[in-house]
Design an enzyme around this catalytic site. Structure first.
Site, PDB file in Angstrom:
ATOM      1  N   GLY A  72      -9.543   9.979  -2.795  1.00 49.52           N
ATOM      2  CA  GLY A  72      -9.758  11.409  -2.581  1.00 49.52           C
ATOM      3  C   GLY A  72     -11.048  11.915  -3.199  1.00 49.52           C
ATOM      4  N   LYS A  73     -11.353  11.469  -4.413  1.00 55.45           N
ATOM      5  CA  LYS A  73     -12.602  11.925  -5.078  1.00 55.45           C
ATOM      6  C   LYS A  73     -13.819  11.397  -4.332  1.00 55.45           C
ATOM      7  CE  LYS A  73     -11.524  10.307  -9.207  1.00 55.45           C
ATOM      8  NZ  LYS A  73     -10.098   9.950  -9.044  1.00 55.45           N
ATOM      9  N   GLU A  74     -13.735  10.127  -3.882  1.00 58.52           N
ATOM     10  CA  GLU A  74     -14.840   9.527  -3.121  1.00 58.52           C
ATOM     11  C   GLU A  74     -14.981  10.207  -1.763  1.00 58.52           C
ATOM     12  OE1 GLU A  74     -12.405   8.011  -4.645  1.00 58.52           O
ATOM     13  OE2 GLU A  74     -13.369   6.812  -6.213  1.00 58.52           O
ATOM     14  N   ARG A  75     -13.845  10.624  -1.190  1.00 60.19           N
ATOM     15  CA  ARG A  75     -13.872  11.311   0.125  1.00 60.19           C
ATOM     16  C   ARG A  75     -14.546  12.682  -0.046  1.00 60.19           C
ATOM     17  NH1 ARG A  75      -8.277  10.831   1.600  1.00 60.19           N
ATOM     18  NH2 ARG A  75      -8.900   8.673   1.658  1.00 60.19           N
ATOM     19  N   THR A 133      -4.610   5.688  -4.093  1.00 58.48           N
ATOM     20  CA  THR A 133      -4.247   7.022  -4.584  1.00 58.48           C
ATOM     21  C   THR A 133      -3.921   6.962  -6.074  1.00 58.48           C
ATOM     22  OG1 THR A 133      -2.979   8.989  -4.038  1.00 58.48           O
ATOM     23  CG2 THR A 133      -1.747   6.935  -4.118  1.00 58.48           C
ATOM     24  N   ASP A 168       0.886  -1.161   0.000  1.00 57.51           N
ATOM     25  CA  ASP A 168       0.000   0.000   0.000  1.00 57.51           C
ATOM     26  C   ASP A 168       0.931   1.220   0.000  1.00 57.51           C
ATOM     27  OD1 ASP A 168      -2.254   1.779   0.757  1.00 57.51           O
ATOM     28  OD2 ASP A 168      -1.186   1.843   2.657  1.00 57.51           O
ATOM     29  N   ASP A 204      -0.138   5.138   0.781  1.00 55.50           N
ATOM     30  CA  ASP A 204      -0.375   6.167   1.808  1.00 55.50           C
ATOM     31  C   ASP A 204      -0.470   5.545   3.195  1.00 55.50           C
ATOM     32  OD1 ASP A 204      -2.190   7.512  -0.767  1.00 55.50           O
ATOM     33  OD2 ASP A 204      -0.573   8.629   0.181  1.00 55.50           O
ATOM     34  N   HIS A 230     -10.259  17.950  -7.199  1.00 55.05           N
ATOM     35  CA  HIS A 230      -9.295  16.877  -6.914  1.00 55.05           C
ATOM     36  C   HIS A 230      -8.041  17.016  -7.778  1.00 55.05           C
ATOM     37  CE1 HIS A 230      -7.701  12.698  -6.695  1.00 55.05           C
ATOM     38  NE2 HIS A 230      -7.918  12.958  -5.425  1.00 55.05           N
ATOM     39  N   ASP A 254      -1.563  -0.066   6.199  1.00 58.45           N
ATOM     40  CA  ASP A 254      -1.522   0.784   7.409  1.00 58.45           C
ATOM     41  C   ASP A 254      -2.895   0.984   8.031  1.00 58.45           C
ATOM     42  OD1 ASP A 254      -2.461   3.994   6.666  1.00 58.45           O
ATOM     43  OD2 ASP A 254      -2.325   2.468   5.106  1.00 58.45           O
ATOM     44  N   LYS A 300      -5.963  19.581  -6.132  1.00 60.75           N
ATOM     45  CA  LYS A 300      -5.375  18.985  -4.920  1.00 60.75           C
ATOM     46  C   LYS A 300      -4.181  18.104  -5.258  1.00 60.75           C
ATOM     47  CE  LYS A 300      -5.060  15.242  -2.155  1.00 60.75           C
ATOM     48  NZ  LYS A 300      -4.753  13.821  -2.478  1.00 60.75           N
TER      49      LYS A 300
HETATM   50  C1  XBP Z   1      -5.012   6.226   0.780  1.00 61.35           C
HETATM   51  C2  XBP Z   1      -6.188   6.913   0.234  1.00 61.35           C
HETATM   52  C3  XBP Z   1      -5.985   7.991  -0.778  1.00 61.35           C
HETATM   53  C4  XBP Z   1      -5.330   9.216  -0.127  1.00 61.35           C
HETATM   54  C5  XBP Z   1      -5.620  10.455  -0.936  1.00 61.35           C
HETATM   55  O1  XBP Z   1      -4.512   5.448  -0.267  1.00 61.35           O
HETATM   56  O2  XBP Z   1      -7.298   6.568   0.574  1.00 61.35           O
HETATM   57  O3  XBP Z   1      -7.263   8.338  -1.234  1.00 61.35           O
HETATM   58  O4  XBP Z   1      -5.899   9.415   1.174  1.00 61.35           O
HETATM   59  O5  XBP Z   1      -5.106  10.279  -2.247  1.00 61.35           O
HETATM   60  P1  XBP Z   1      -3.706   4.051   0.063  1.00 61.35           P
HETATM   61  P2  XBP Z   1      -6.046  10.621  -3.512  1.00 61.35           P
HETATM   62  O6  XBP Z   1      -4.574   2.952  -0.512  1.00 61.35           O
HETATM   63  O7  XBP Z   1      -2.384   4.204  -0.619  1.00 61.35           O
HETATM   64  O8  XBP Z   1      -3.579   3.956   1.592  1.00 61.35           O
HETATM   65  O9  XBP Z   1      -6.625  11.993  -3.255  1.00 61.35           O
HETATM   66  O10 XBP Z   1      -5.127  10.564  -4.686  1.00 61.35           O
HETATM   67  O11 XBP Z   1      -7.079   9.528  -3.518  1.00 61.35           O
HETATM   68 MG    MG Z   2      -2.886   3.284   3.254  1.00 63.62          MG
END
Ligand code: XBP
Ligand code: MG
Length: 241
Positions: free
Chosen positions: A52-55, A123, A9, A11, A81, A182, A84
């Protein structure tokens, strides 16, 4: 059985990036004069939605606005987005999120042992490239046999789709691979794909339930021989599942 591939993974696992994401979201909101600001506490709650877009969509859906206004705001999510992501890339290029301690040692140990590397992240590919370039140099992304980025699949974590995509591209069965995550969302995705899963929580995820993980540790910082320890645990689970 020998581990054939490590699927990382991004982030929170490769690097503790969510504070940089949060700052990039807030800078994009300011740029677009939206009057929004995500505090750390609010962002920790919003991380329950992967992507991020879904968030952003989940946040817009939570706003007390008229349907017309909601439709207008929803239509603006792609441009917000995009802004961002550009701001995030600049933050990462400035060194906002170095690799977590022990990750580079694990990557190098895997390469020496002929264990393939892959990525399964929610991401964007642009974010992954920026992070790897800043942390490991221009050609870093080529060290990963397969890079599964957010929009590669329709259903994001906790759905297993991105891990299933990466396994197909690796042409390996889940039983020969390890997922490194994580968060609970990521753990659920990896376990649903049938993977042995290691979790190294961050401050954003440390309160989550990682009982389903095969190994949970604060980080790889104190692991002098991380691949050997991983292999020992992987074999133990395989012999007594
Ligand atoms: C974590 C996520 C990502 C980031 C934001 O990704 O949920 O959405 O928070 O990045 P990972 P984007 O699976 O690597 O833990 O805005 O590009 O989605
Ligand atoms: Mg992660």
């Amino acid at each position: 059985m020998r581990i054939e591939a490590l699927i990382f993974d991004v982030d929170g696992t490769l690097a503790d990036t969510e504070e940089a994401h949060r700052q990039a979201f807030n800078a994009a909101f300011e740029h677009h004069r939206l009057g929004w600001h995500w505090s750390s506490a609010q962002y920790a709650r919003l991380l329950a939605t992967a992507g991020g877009k879904e968030r952003l969509r989940a946040y817009v859906d939570s706003l007390p606005v008229w349907p017309t206004e909601r439709r207008l705001l929803t239509a603006r999510i792609p441009e917000i987005h995009q802004a961002k992501t550009a701001i995030y890339a600049r933050l990462i290029e400035q060194g906002a999120a170095p690799l977590r301690e022990g990750i580079e040692r694990l990557i190098e140990a895997a390469e020496r042992a002929g264990v393939r590397l892959a990525i399964a992240s929610t991401t964007t590919l642009a974010n992954i490239e920026a992070l790897l370039r800043a942390a490991l140099g221009d050609r870093a992304i080529r060290r990963f046999t397969v890079v599964g980025a957010g929009d590669e699949v329709l259903r994001k974590k906790p759905a297993p789709d991105i891990y299933q995509f990466v396994l197909r591209e690796l042409r390996l069965p889940a039983a020969r691979c390890v997922a490194l995550e994580d968060s609970l969302l990521g753990l659920e995705a990896a376990k649903a794909a049938g993977l042995f899963t290691v979790v190294t929580p961050t401050r954003w995820t440390k309160g989550e339930n990682f009982a389903a993980a095969d190994w949970t540790l604060p980080s790889f910082a104190s692991c002098e021989r991380p691949l050997e320890e991983l292999q020992t645990r992987f074999t133990a689970v395989e012999t007594c599942p």
